[in-house]
Design a protein around this motif. Structure first.
Motif, PDB file in Angstrom:
ATOM      1  N   TYR A 224     -53.571 -37.338  17.694  1.00  0.00           N
ATOM      2  CA  TYR A 224     -53.921 -38.356  16.701  1.00  0.00           C
ATOM      3  C   TYR A 224     -54.981 -37.862  15.712  1.00  0.00           C
ATOM      4  N   GLU A 265     -49.386 -38.798   2.575  1.00  0.00           N
ATOM      5  CA  GLU A 265     -50.784 -39.031   2.957  1.00  0.00           C
ATOM      6  C   GLU A 265     -51.640 -39.378   1.740  1.00  0.00           C
ATOM      7  N   ARG A 268     -50.752 -42.971   1.044  1.00  0.00           N
ATOM      8  CA  ARG A 268     -51.099 -43.896   2.132  1.00  0.00           C
ATOM      9  C   ARG A 268     -51.499 -43.089   3.364  1.00  0.00           C
ATOM     10  N   ARG A 270     -52.430 -43.719   6.229  1.00  0.00           N
ATOM     11  CA  ARG A 270     -51.937 -44.199   7.522  1.00  0.00           C
ATOM     12  C   ARG A 270     -50.517 -43.702   7.823  1.00  0.00           C
ATOM     13  N   ALA A 271     -49.830 -43.174   6.815  1.00  0.00           N
ATOM     14  CA  ALA A 271     -48.422 -42.787   6.966  1.00  0.00           C
ATOM     15  C   ALA A 271     -48.209 -41.788   8.099  1.00  0.00           C
ATOM     16  N   LEU A 273     -49.832 -41.418  11.017  1.00  0.00           N
ATOM     17  CA  LEU A 273     -49.810 -42.094  12.312  1.00  0.00           C
ATOM     18  C   LEU A 273     -48.591 -43.004  12.441  1.00  0.00           C
ATOM     19  N   ASP A 274     -48.159 -43.600  11.330  1.00  0.00           N
ATOM     20  CA  ASP A 274     -46.990 -44.484  11.368  1.00  0.00           C
ATOM     21  C   ASP A 274     -45.718 -43.700  11.697  1.00  0.00           C
ATOM     22  N   ILE A 275     -45.598 -42.481  11.162  1.00  0.00           N
ATOM     23  CA  ILE A 275     -44.431 -41.650  11.478  1.00  0.00           C
ATOM     24  C   ILE A 275     -44.431 -41.287  12.957  1.00  0.00           C
ATOM     25  N   LYS A 277     -45.809 -43.041  15.351  1.00  0.00           N
ATOM     26  CA  LYS A 277     -45.477 -44.280  16.071  1.00  0.00           C
ATOM     27  C   LYS A 277     -43.973 -44.547  16.011  1.00  0.00           C
ATOM     28  N   SER A 278     -43.361 -44.304  14.871  1.00  0.00           N
ATOM     29  CA  SER A 278     -41.913 -44.483  14.745  1.00  0.00           C
ATOM     30  C   SER A 278     -41.171 -43.541  15.689  1.00  0.00           C
ATOM     31  N   ASP A 281     -41.255 -44.805  19.175  1.00  0.00           N
ATOM     32  CA  ASP A 281     -40.465 -46.022  19.401  1.00  0.00           C
ATOM     33  C   ASP A 281     -38.958 -45.820  19.257  1.00  0.00           C
TER      34      ASP A 281
END
Length: 362
Positions: A224, A265, A268, A270-271, A273-275, A277-278, A281
């Motif tokens: 992270y 980046e 955004r 946060r992108a 960490l969102d990738i 997380k995707s 999931d």
């Protein structure tokens, strides 16, 4: 009177901005991950604490374990070695730490970076083990590039390096191998596996620990942690690291994914960490056929085929057919094809029998 006070306030200017965490010191940076303006001391604290929490929450280590740190001399592995040494002392992890380096045989690049690793050995007081492609495979990357050129050379290096790290870890008799893969690297890998349609790797590339069913588990404490923050930490701490990019990877496929991630980046932060997380999931359909894990018939390394990828690539090199193992090969061990071709008489191609894929048993 009121006009005079207003002029006085205007002349004095606004009060100096303070660190948004301690509210005491002047900020020296804006965190790429959160965009917080913080001071140097608070940056050190939150950077190290986030890594500590990742280690604790995911139970990466047990007291008494021997842990090898994959050390290249670059920013990621240098910061990892420094921070893990500090956290090990501060929080009493009870780990025996080692540095493990692989010499791919790239003149003007790896020989220089290994000098950095040797200095890190003295600076951090960690034992160092160096293994070379030449000793393990009978080839250096300089030799391979001379034969195959600059296209697909990263395939050889990636496959050989991964196995070399496992063999080095086995030689050191460690319980875990940690690498400096950061959040940017993992986000890139998620995208690459989607683009390649590699379902097997996509299902495991976001795991903080992999290879638990193999000889030695691998951990990614920087899962992270943003690359920019690692660079900032190394800069402010004045750590000794090697910053030159590999001379053989200017056109690597991963580089295009890396540029795309950097663009995201900037828009955004946060992108990244969102990738990740995707990727975590994603659900793989039960009808999807996954490769079955086995062992290579040639060298005993983990493989879903009769021969592991390293043995197939090495066989191609030794036969003078370096492209034989590139891509999702049908030939080689499993299909005949190029395996039936014979090299020209009188050639100096080495036989696989004279140099197996590695010299350590699994």
């Amino acid at each position: 009177m009121e006009k005079g006070e207003a002029k006085s306030k205007k002349a004095g200017g606004p009060p100096p901005r303070l660190c948004c965490i301690c509210n005491e010191r002047r900020p020296v940076l804006k965190r790429p991950k959160t965009l917080q303006q913080i001071c140097r001391e608070c940056f050190y604290e939150v950077f190290e604490e986030e890594i500590h929490q990742a280690i604790v929450e995911n139970r990466l280590f047990k007291s008494g374990e021997r842990v090898a740190i994959g050390a290249s001399g670059g920013k990621d592995s240098t910061v990892l070695a420094y921070v893990l040494s500090e956290l090990n002392r501060r929080h009493s992890y009870g780990l025996d730490l080692f540095l493990l380096s692989i010499d791919e045989g790239i003149t003007g690049y790896r020989d220089d970076s290994l000098e950095t690793v040797k200095r890190n050995e003295l600076q951090y007081g960690l034992p160092l083990q160096i293994l070379s492609y030449k000793d393990l495979y009978g080839w250096t990357m300089d030799d391979i590039v001379k034969m195959i050129g600059l296209k697909n050379n990263c395939t050889f290096c990636g496959v050989f390096r991964r196995q070399a790290l496992d063999r080095g870890a086995a030689l050191l008799k460690v319980d875990k191998l940690v690498t400096g893969h950061n959040a940017d690297d993992i986000a890139e890998t998620v995208l690459l596996n989607i683009l390649r349609g590699d379902i097997a790797r996509l299902s495991r590339c976001t795991s903080i620990t992999t290879g638990e069913d193999g000889p030695i588990p691998r951990c990614k404490p920087f899962k992270y942690t943003y690359e920019k923050e690692i660079v900032m930490y190394a800069y402010f701490k004045k750590l000794d690291y090697f910053s030159t990019e590999c001379i053989y990877s200017p056109n690597a496929y991963r580089g295009f994914a890396r540029e795309f991630i950097k663009d995201l980046e900037r828009l955004r932060p946060r992108a990244i960490l969102d990738i990740i997380k995707s990727g975590e999931d994603f659900r793989i359909a039960t009808t999807t056929k996954m490769p079955e894990q086995g062992t290579c018939e040639r060298c005993g390394y983990i493989s879903s085929q009769k021969w592991c990828k390293a043995c197939v690539l090495l066989d191609g090199l030794n036969r003078g057919l370096p492209k034989m193992g590139i891509g999702r090969a049908r030939g080689g061990v499993n299909g005949g094809g190029d395996h039936k071709k014979e090299t020209k008489a009188g050639s100096t191609v080495k036989s696989l029998e004279s140099k197996q894929c590695g010299s350590l048993d699994f």
